[in-house]
Design an enzyme around this catalytic site. Structure first.
Site, mmCIF file in Angstrom:
data_model
loop_
_atom_site.group_PDB
_atom_site.id
_atom_site.type_symbol
_atom_site.label_atom_id
_atom_site.label_comp_id
_atom_site.label_asym_id
_atom_site.label_seq_id
_atom_site.Cartn_x
_atom_site.Cartn_y
_atom_site.Cartn_z
ATOM 1 N N HIS A 11 0.810 -1.223 0.000
ATOM 2 C CA HIS A 11 0.000 0.000 0.000
ATOM 3 C C HIS A 11 0.838 1.266 0.000
ATOM 4 O O HIS A 11 0.294 2.365 -0.100
ATOM 5 C CB HIS A 11 -1.068 -0.002 1.103
ATOM 6 C CG HIS A 11 -0.577 -0.419 2.449
ATOM 7 N ND1 HIS A 11 -0.664 -1.713 2.897
ATOM 8 C CD2 HIS A 11 -0.006 0.277 3.440
ATOM 9 C CE1 HIS A 11 -0.157 -1.784 4.119
ATOM 10 N NE2 HIS A 11 0.247 -0.595 4.462
ATOM 11 N N HIS B 252 6.819 7.177 4.777
ATOM 12 C CA HIS B 252 6.189 6.594 3.581
ATOM 13 C C HIS B 252 5.495 7.686 2.777
ATOM 14 O O HIS B 252 5.439 8.842 3.209
ATOM 15 C CB HIS B 252 5.202 5.480 3.984
ATOM 16 C CG HIS B 252 4.038 6.007 4.735
ATOM 17 N ND1 HIS B 252 3.994 6.038 6.109
ATOM 18 C CD2 HIS B 252 2.872 6.580 4.326
ATOM 19 C CE1 HIS B 252 2.859 6.582 6.495
ATOM 20 N NE2 HIS B 252 2.155 6.926 5.432
ATOM 21 N N HIS C 219 2.307 8.889 -0.273
ATOM 22 C CA HIS C 219 1.010 8.683 -0.923
ATOM 23 C C HIS C 219 1.059 9.403 -2.264
ATOM 24 O O HIS C 219 1.509 10.552 -2.336
ATOM 25 C CB HIS C 219 -0.116 9.241 -0.050
ATOM 26 C CG HIS C 219 -0.199 8.572 1.295
ATOM 27 N ND1 HIS C 219 -1.002 7.473 1.532
ATOM 28 C CD2 HIS C 219 0.443 8.814 2.466
ATOM 29 C CE1 HIS C 219 -0.860 7.089 2.795
ATOM 30 N NE2 HIS C 219 0.020 7.889 3.385
ATOM 31 N N GLU D 286 -3.024 13.169 0.401
ATOM 32 C CA GLU D 286 -4.169 12.817 1.233
ATOM 33 C C GLU D 286 -4.810 14.090 1.759
ATOM 34 O O GLU D 286 -6.010 14.312 1.602
ATOM 35 C CB GLU D 286 -3.708 11.898 2.379
ATOM 36 C CG GLU D 286 -3.107 10.607 1.846
ATOM 37 C CD GLU D 286 -3.327 9.444 2.780
ATOM 38 O OE1 GLU D 286 -2.731 9.434 3.865
ATOM 39 O OE2 GLU D 286 -4.120 8.535 2.406
ATOM 40 N N HIS E 126 4.819 11.186 4.685
ATOM 41 C CA HIS E 126 4.458 11.048 6.100
ATOM 42 C C HIS E 126 5.629 10.507 6.902
ATOM 43 O O HIS E 126 6.140 9.427 6.599
ATOM 44 C CB HIS E 126 3.266 10.089 6.247
ATOM 45 C CG HIS E 126 1.984 10.683 5.771
ATOM 46 N ND1 HIS E 126 0.872 9.928 5.469
ATOM 47 C CD2 HIS E 126 1.639 11.987 5.577
ATOM 48 C CE1 HIS E 126 -0.106 10.751 5.094
ATOM 49 N NE2 HIS E 126 0.338 11.990 5.135
ATOM 50 N N THR F 82 -4.463 7.087 8.284
ATOM 51 C CA THR F 82 -5.254 7.202 7.047
ATOM 52 C C THR F 82 -5.451 5.852 6.365
ATOM 53 O O THR F 82 -6.019 5.793 5.274
ATOM 54 C CB THR F 82 -4.597 8.180 6.056
ATOM 55 O OG1 THR F 82 -3.342 7.633 5.642
ATOM 56 C CG2 THR F 82 -4.397 9.552 6.682
ATOM 57 N N THR F 83 -4.951 4.769 6.982
ATOM 58 C CA THR F 83 -5.198 3.414 6.478
ATOM 59 C C THR F 83 -5.803 2.591 7.607
ATOM 60 O O THR F 83 -5.623 2.936 8.784
ATOM 61 C CB THR F 83 -3.889 2.730 6.028
ATOM 62 O OG1 THR F 83 -3.002 2.653 7.148
ATOM 63 C CG2 THR F 83 -3.222 3.490 4.901
HETATM 64 S S1 B30 Z 1 -0.534 7.363 8.110
HETATM 65 O O1 B30 Z 1 0.627 8.178 8.266
HETATM 66 O O2 B30 Z 1 -1.737 7.901 8.727
HETATM 67 N N1 B30 Z 1 -0.824 7.162 6.571
HETATM 68 C C1 B30 Z 1 0.272 3.426 10.144
HETATM 69 C C2 B30 Z 1 1.081 4.519 10.396
HETATM 70 C C3 B30 Z 1 0.832 5.729 9.748
HETATM 71 C C4 B30 Z 1 -0.210 5.836 8.863
HETATM 72 C C5 B30 Z 1 -1.010 4.747 8.585
HETATM 73 C C6 B30 Z 1 -0.768 3.523 9.243
HETATM 74 C C7 B30 Z 1 0.536 2.146 10.876
HETATM 75 O O3 B30 Z 1 1.446 2.065 11.677
HETATM 76 N N2 B30 Z 1 -0.264 1.110 10.615
HETATM 77 C C8 B30 Z 1 -0.204 -0.172 11.297
HETATM 78 C C9 B30 Z 1 1.022 -0.924 10.897
HETATM 79 N N3 B30 Z 1 0.996 -1.459 9.529
HETATM 80 C C10 B30 Z 1 2.330 -1.651 9.066
HETATM 81 C C11 B30 Z 1 2.868 -0.500 8.398
HETATM 82 O O4 B30 Z 1 3.844 0.042 8.897
HETATM 83 O O5 B30 Z 1 2.370 -0.011 7.279
HETATM 84 C C12 B30 Z 1 0.293 -2.692 9.465
HETATM 85 C C13 B30 Z 1 -0.462 -2.868 8.202
HETATM 86 O O6 B30 Z 1 -0.844 -1.920 7.413
HETATM 87 O O7 B30 Z 1 -0.820 -3.989 7.835
HETATM 88 CU CU1 B30 Z 1 0.637 -0.778 6.624
HETATM 89 ZN ZN ZN Z 2 0.482 7.972 5.301
#
Ligand code: B30
Ligand code: ZN
Length: 258
Positions: A64, A95, A97, A107, A120, A202-203
């Site tokens: 993703h 990471h 987007h 986003e 981000h 946001t995920t």
């Molecule tokens: S964000 O910055 O709001 N886009 C996570 C951290 C930051 C954002 C979104 C998600 C996060 O730590 N999610 C849970 C952990 N993830 C692993 C990962 O680091 O990226 C588990 C997963 O989904 O299966 Cu993706």
């Molecule tokens: Zn993000």
């Protein structure tokens, strides 16, 4: 597969993750007329470790996004504090987007304007011991967000990362890269000011645990850099990985300037 998600129908996330329709979701549209000055008797935002080169640096296509992580010498892991934050927040990963063309990708939007790329930098509150514990708390995560606009100036951090994008074209590929300090991304949150509000991941799982800090200075990304992101294959063959903006509800958005 549980926990699996795509960007074709983000409304489907609610079925597995009901909090994705909660009251403090991200991203949001930032209307400049809504932004209030924060009466700031707070210490200014500070950070350390951003100029230190990590011992090891890794990029991963997680299906993703492309995620950058590193291992820093003891006590030099990039950390932010102050401003709207209470306590120390340590970097977990960086990471991006992006979108299929230059009209979309970010986003967060500003006055309903989308940017082609958003970066981000995800930090977790050290008081909570680890990131999975931090995600359970309403102040557990701090994300520094940067909007990038198409222009001629290359971003040196992105240039270093994309050198090895050919090794992670497919989901779940990962490779170590030549380590570089995060300051190569040309960060300027401290000098230029930022907007801050309380939101979510946001995920999925969309946890309502994030203090967002979004730089007001728009950075540059080149067309070559954007095309490198677009060549990365995502799960479901998604051609973008931005979530649509979510209702602001009654949340204040503050502008902070040190
Ligand atoms: S964000 O910055 O709001 N886009 C996570 C951290 C930051 C954002 C979104 C998600 C996060 O730590 N999610 C849970 C952990 N993830 C692993 C990962 O680091 O990226 C588990 C997963 O989904 O299966 Cu993706
Ligand atoms: Zn993000």
């Amino acid at each position: 597969r549980r926990g699996h998600f795509g960007y074709t129908r983000p409304d489907d996330w609610l079925a597995d993750f009901p909090i994705c329709s909660g009251p403090r979701q991200s991203p949001i549209n930032i209307e400049l007329q809504d932004v209030k000055m924060m009466e700031s008797k707070r210490p200014p935002l500070g950070r350390y470790g951003y100029d230190t080169r990590p011992k090891k640096m890794t990029i991963t296509n997680n299906g993703h996004s492309v995620q950058l992580s590193g291992v820093w010498p003891a006590r030099d892991t990039p950390t932010v504090y102050g401003g709207p934050l209470t306590g120390l927040y340590e970097l977990a990963q960086v990471h991006f987007h992006w979108g299929a063309d230059n009209d979309a990708g970010s986003e967060h939007t500003v006055a309903n304007h989308s940017f082609p790329l958003e970066m981000h930098m995800v930090h977790w509150k050290k008081a909570y011991q680890n990131i999975s514990e931090a995600i359970k708390h309403d102040d557990g995560i701090a994300v520094l967000g940067y909007l990038l606009s198409l222009d001629k100036n290359a971003n040196m951090g992105i240039e270093r990362m994309r050198t090895d994008f050919s090794k992670i074209l497919k989901p779940r590929q990962s490779t170590d890269i030549d380590p570089f300090p995060l300051s190569l991304f040309d960060l300027d949150l401290l000098k230029e000011g930022y907007v801050t509000y309380l939101g979510s991941l946001t995920t999925p799982p969309c946890s309502e645990s994030v203090i967002w800090l979004i730089s007001v200075r728009i950075k540059d990304v080149t067309i070559d850099e954007l095309e490198s992101f677009r060549k990365l294959q995502l799960d479901n063959h998604d051609d973008h990985n931005y979530r649509p903006t979510q209702p602001l509800n009654d949340r204040p958005i503050y502008y902070l300037y040190d």
